[in-house]
Write a protein that holds these residues in place. Structure first.
Motif, PDB file in Angstrom:
ATOM      1  N   HIS A   1      -5.265   2.078   3.408  1.00  0.00           N
ATOM      2  CA  HIS A   1      -4.257   3.210   3.467  1.00  0.00           C
ATOM      3  C   HIS A   1      -4.946   4.507   3.761  1.00  0.00           C
ATOM      4  O   HIS A   1      -5.706   4.799   2.860  1.00  0.00           O
ATOM      5  CB  HIS A   1      -3.322   3.397   2.377  1.00  0.00           C
ATOM      6  CG  HIS A   1      -1.928   4.052   2.422  1.00  0.00           C
ATOM      7  ND1 HIS A   1      -2.139   5.424   2.415  1.00  0.00           N
ATOM      8  CD2 HIS A   1      -0.660   3.471   2.874  1.00  0.00           C
ATOM      9  CE1 HIS A   1      -0.871   5.829   2.937  1.00  0.00           C
ATOM     10  NE2 HIS A   1       0.012   4.769   3.008  1.00  0.00           N
TER      11      HIS A   1
ATOM     12  N   ALA B   1       0.921  -1.168   0.049  1.00  0.00           N
ATOM     13  CA  ALA B   1      -0.102  -0.108  -0.003  1.00  0.00           C
ATOM     14  C   ALA B   1       0.960   1.229   0.084  1.00  0.00           C
ATOM     15  O   ALA B   1       0.641   2.421  -0.869  1.00  0.00           O
ATOM     16  CB  ALA B   1      -0.909   0.207   1.178  1.00  0.00           C
ATOM     17  N   PRO B   2       1.854   1.211   0.737  1.00  0.00           N
ATOM     18  CA  PRO B   2       2.611   2.701   0.847  1.00  0.00           C
ATOM     19  C   PRO B   2       3.457   2.947  -0.702  1.00  0.00           C
ATOM     20  O   PRO B   2       3.475   3.997  -0.969  1.00  0.00           O
ATOM     21  CB  PRO B   2       3.700   2.348   1.717  1.00  0.00           C
ATOM     22  CG  PRO B   2       3.117   1.514   2.795  1.00  0.00           C
ATOM     23  CD  PRO B   2       2.381   0.500   2.120  1.00  0.00           C
TER      24      PRO B   2
ATOM     25  N   TYR C   1       0.741   4.350  -3.072  1.00  0.00           N
ATOM     26  CA  TYR C   1       0.171   5.551  -2.569  1.00  0.00           C
ATOM     27  C   TYR C   1       1.490   6.515  -2.978  1.00  0.00           C
ATOM     28  O   TYR C   1       1.343   7.642  -3.606  1.00  0.00           O
ATOM     29  CB  TYR C   1       0.067   5.813  -1.152  1.00  0.00           C
ATOM     30  CG  TYR C   1      -0.126   7.128  -0.515  1.00  0.00           C
ATOM     31  CD1 TYR C   1      -1.509   8.020  -1.099  1.00  0.00           C
ATOM     32  CD2 TYR C   1       0.728   7.816   0.050  1.00  0.00           C
ATOM     33  CE1 TYR C   1      -1.815   9.010  -0.743  1.00  0.00           C
ATOM     34  CE2 TYR C   1       0.431   9.488   0.253  1.00  0.00           C
ATOM     35  CZ  TYR C   1      -0.864   9.894  -0.122  1.00  0.00           C
ATOM     36  OH  TYR C   1      -1.113  11.073   0.398  1.00  0.00           O
TER      37      TYR C   1
END
Length: 338
Positions: A179, A141-142, A145
């Motif tokens: 997130h 997820a990071p 993003y």
């Protein structure tokens, strides 16, 4: 009775210690460790690497003995190392080789951390983006993003190469995995029609979900009163202009979340250097992302002083103190001299 050397004479009737027997027992213990199967040792090292809270936790095991050092560098162990294993603030050749080896073993945290460092610290845009994409493919997820931020800002290129649709797509994928910053960014995109069809109701739902997840994280970490079931008298929201107020606006004392090791490295990296004044750093203290071209980041629309790479960083900086320091900037009218 003691002798001149400080030793004592043996006591009559006391059982004599057998040094040879103790040495034999210690050698038996070493032999038992040597005959222990590699699969069991690898399982122990995988558990240690996946739960390490600092680089020292894992590196201390590698220097214990030669067998730990050999098996600790096994790709099975390196692929499971936690994000905190790479939480260093100083670049070195040893760290470069180690994190590259973990990345080659398929560790998504190593791919993302090394990608952020290469993209923002060493300006290797293509290599850094490829490493972050490698982690994003594994549903990190990071990384999803961060790639969305790059697409929204057109980082590493000119202003005309922004890909808003690609940024929204990556942001939606990161939001699917929960997130919080991605949920908030996607909510604002839907409310503003930025890169996607305008849908105020759906955007508001995403903002509420982001605030709910933020509140849940606070309850689990720093609010024992809520966990014990006691009632809290919450004051009304202080920001009447916001349709979806943040948790800090309900009277919660919000502790800023611990930044990712990649962001902590960037904060330390640019904190020890004097960057080009023309290129600004994100004003959120836990981000560390710099501009890749002039005027890439957005400024706060109220004070015009703080600069943010994304709405997620702006929201986090607002909750930890900017809401108390933000003041409208003075606007002077342009007087026609003629």
């Amino acid at each position: 009775m003691r002798t001149r050397r400080g030793n004592t004479y043996p006591v009559v009737g006391a059982p004599a210690t057998n040094k040879r027997k103790r040495a034999r027992s210690s050698s038996v213990l070493y032999n038992l460790f040597d005959v222990l199967p590699d699969d069991i040792v690898l399982t122990i090292l995988v558990k240690l690497a996946s739960t390490a809270e600092s680089p020292a936790d894992f590196l201390a095991a590698l220097v214990t003995c030669k067998r730990f050092n050999d098996l600790g560098l096994n790709p099975v162990v390196l692929s499971q190392a936690s994000a905190e294993t790479f939480a260093v603030t100083k670049w070195s050749d040893f760290f470069s080789r180690f994190i590259q080896r973990c990345s080659d073993a398929g560790n998504v945290e190593a791919c993302y951390t090394l990608g952020m460092i290469q993209f923002y610290a060493f300006h290797n845009r293509r290599t850094g983006a490829a490493l972050m994409a490698k982690a994003a493919i594994r549903s990190h997820a990071p990384a999803l993003y961060s790639l969305a931020i790059i697409q929204f800002n057109g980082s590493g290129g000119s202003k005309n190469i922004k890909d808003l649709i690609g940024g929204v797509t990556l942001c939606a994928r990161a939001a699917f995995f929960g997130h919080i910053d991605a949920l908030r960014e996607l909510g604002h995109c839907l409310k503003d029609g930025y890169g996607i069809g305008k849908n105020v109701v759906e955007g508001q739902r995403f903002l509420l979900e982001a605030n709910a997840r933020e509140l849940a994280a606070i309850c689990l970490t720093s609010s024992p009163a809520l966990m014990s079931g006691r009632r809290l008298n919450l004051p009304p929201a202080t920001n009447s202009n916001s349709n979806s107020p943040l948790a800090s606006e309900f009277g919660f004392s919000i502790t800023p979340p611990k930044p990712h090791p990649a962001n902590r490295f960037l904060v330390k990296w640019y904190g020890d250097r004097s960057p080009d004044p023309a290129y600004r750093i994100c004003s959120y203290g836990g981000c560390g992302r710099p501009e890749t071209r002039m005027h890439e980041f957005r400024r706060c629309s109220v004070c015009g002083v703080m600069n943010y790479c994304s709405r997620g960083c702006q929201a986090r900086d607002w909750t930890i103190g900017h809401n108390r320091n933000c003041r409208p900037m003075l606007r002077f009218p342009i007087v026609n001299a003629g």
